[in-house]
Design an enzyme around this catalytic site. Structure first.
Site: not given
Length: 418
Positions: A223, A289, A293, A303, A355
């Site tokens: 990300n 951080a 997910d 590859k 959480k």
């Protein structure tokens, strides 16, 4: 130049320059001290002025240069007693054999020797002289006396000298001297914050940056997180007196001063390091951080070649690091972060409860001025119900300033923890 130069210390330094060829290095030393944020005033002996002009030091320090003990203009402004009181440290560089002898005998026949006797500030000297003069019994006897009096002696370097001799007697390089002064004040500051800082005695673990989940040896899922917010928080926590460990994903940021850094790549590696730090003792866990997910169910050993218009890759869920830490028996104070693009309050409160966090800071990353990679941020902080706090709105500011406000919020919560 040390990467620590980005940390500014507002301390007053008198740089005293005595007669010797090494006086040319002192001009550079003024610049290096100012790079660290020190306020610098220069005192020159008569001998020093034979090698370099006061005007040079005035231009470099942006302050008048002090050369005479009984100067009517100086006495009307900053006289020798005021100057002695102004200093947080006096650095004599270069320190000639003559001035060392005067210090040892307690003479006060010029401005510098008078300052030495009149100040309560620590005095450091960086001797610079011919190698035989340095080795002379009288010089060593004088240095022993000064050491016993509490003066800090910076041992000269060895090497080729201006006179052609080879041996010990060279003044260390300006960069090395400036860094020694910086480290001295940082150590002093650290000792104070470890005793009186907002997070004095606390062990803080911070996760920062993205994770990368490999697809094959050359591709990965990740990300846009740069880690700037987490690194800013690490710096602030250290400044507040904490023992800080920063678990960092792949980012290009310099490690904040005083912070222990552990580099990881994947979410599993970040979890492993987080659990290790928990077992080592952790009072506060701050999860900034941006953890991926999902990860690839099976990483290709080679590859992946382009064989069609589509490519199907099976993903499996990554462990939820902050939730896993929060469920442990020896649970630290838990701070989560949520980067959202819509329904910020709803999603943040949902994560806070699900959480089992103590606190969550949420920002709107759809805004380009405070999103990933920006130097500024704006956040809404939500607290668990047991703290009976209203949410806090942190208006747009630098990430360092946001970090300071978050530390204050953490401390407020810790002080009211039931």
């Amino acid at each position: 130049m040390s990467s620590n130069v980005n940390i500014k210390l507002n301390k007053n330094i008198i740089l005293a320059v005595t007669g010797g060829i090494a006086a040319y290095k002192s001009a550079v030393l003024v610049r290096r001290l100012k790079d660290y944020g020190f306020n610098v005033r220069v005192v020159m002996t008569k001998g020093a002025q034979a090698f370099i002009t006061p005007l040079t030091f005035q231009a470099l320090s942006s302050n008048p240069v002090h050369t005479t003990l009984l100067d009517p203009e100086a006495e009307a402004g900053m006289g020798h007693i005021e100057l002695a009181r102004w200093a947080d440290l006096i650095l004599v560089a270069p320190a000639s054999c003559d001035v060392i002898a005067k210090f040892a005998q307690g003479l006060a026949d010029d401005l510098l020797t008078t300052l030495y006797l009149a100040t309560k500030a620590p005095v450091w000297i960086a001797p610079a002289m011919n190698q035989q003069m340095w080795a002379a019994k009288a010089t060593q006897r004088n240095l022993k006396t000064l050491t016993e009096d509490g003066m800090h002696i910076i041992i000269p370097d060895a090497g080729e000298q201006a006179c052609g001799d080879i041996g010990r007697g060279r003044m260390p390089e300006p960069e090395a001297l400036a860094e020694q002064v910086f480290e001295y004040f940082k150590t002093q500051e650290r000792a104070y914050t470890q005793q009186f800082g907002l997070l004095a005695g606390k062990k803080v673990t911070i996760t920062a940056g993205p994770t990368r989940e490999a697809i094959d040896p050359v591709r990965y899922i990740s990300n846009h997180s740069t880690g700037k917010m987490g690194f800013a928080l690490a710096s602030v926590c250290y400044a507040a007196g904490a023992d800080v460990t920063l678990i960092a994903g792949p980012v290009t940021l310099n490690t904040p001063y005083g912070v222990t850094r552990k580099n990881i790549v994947s979410a599993q590696q970040m979890l492993d390091e987080s659990m290790y730090m928990l077992n080592q003792g952790c009072d506060i866990f701050i999860a900034t951080a941006a953890v991926a997910d999902y990860r690839v169910a099976e990483i290709a050993p080679h590859k992946i070649k382009k064989t069609g218009d589509t490519l199907d890759i099976a993903l499996i869920k990554n462990p939820d690091i902050v939730a896993t830490i929060a469920q442990q028996e020896k649970r630290p104070f838990m701070v989560g972060f949520a980067a959202e693009t819509q329904n910020i309050e709803q999603y943040a409160n949902g994560k806070l409860i699900s959480k089992k966090l103590d606190m969550i800071a949420c920002n709107d990353v759809s805004r380009t001025d405070i999103g990933f990679g920006a130097d500024e941020n704006a956040m809404t902080v939500f607290f668990a119900k047991k703290y009976d706090f209203d949410q806090r709105q942190l208006e747009k500011a630098s990430k360092l300033k946001i970090g300071e406000q978050l530390v204050e919020a953490i401390v407020d919560a810790l002080n009211t923890k039931s």
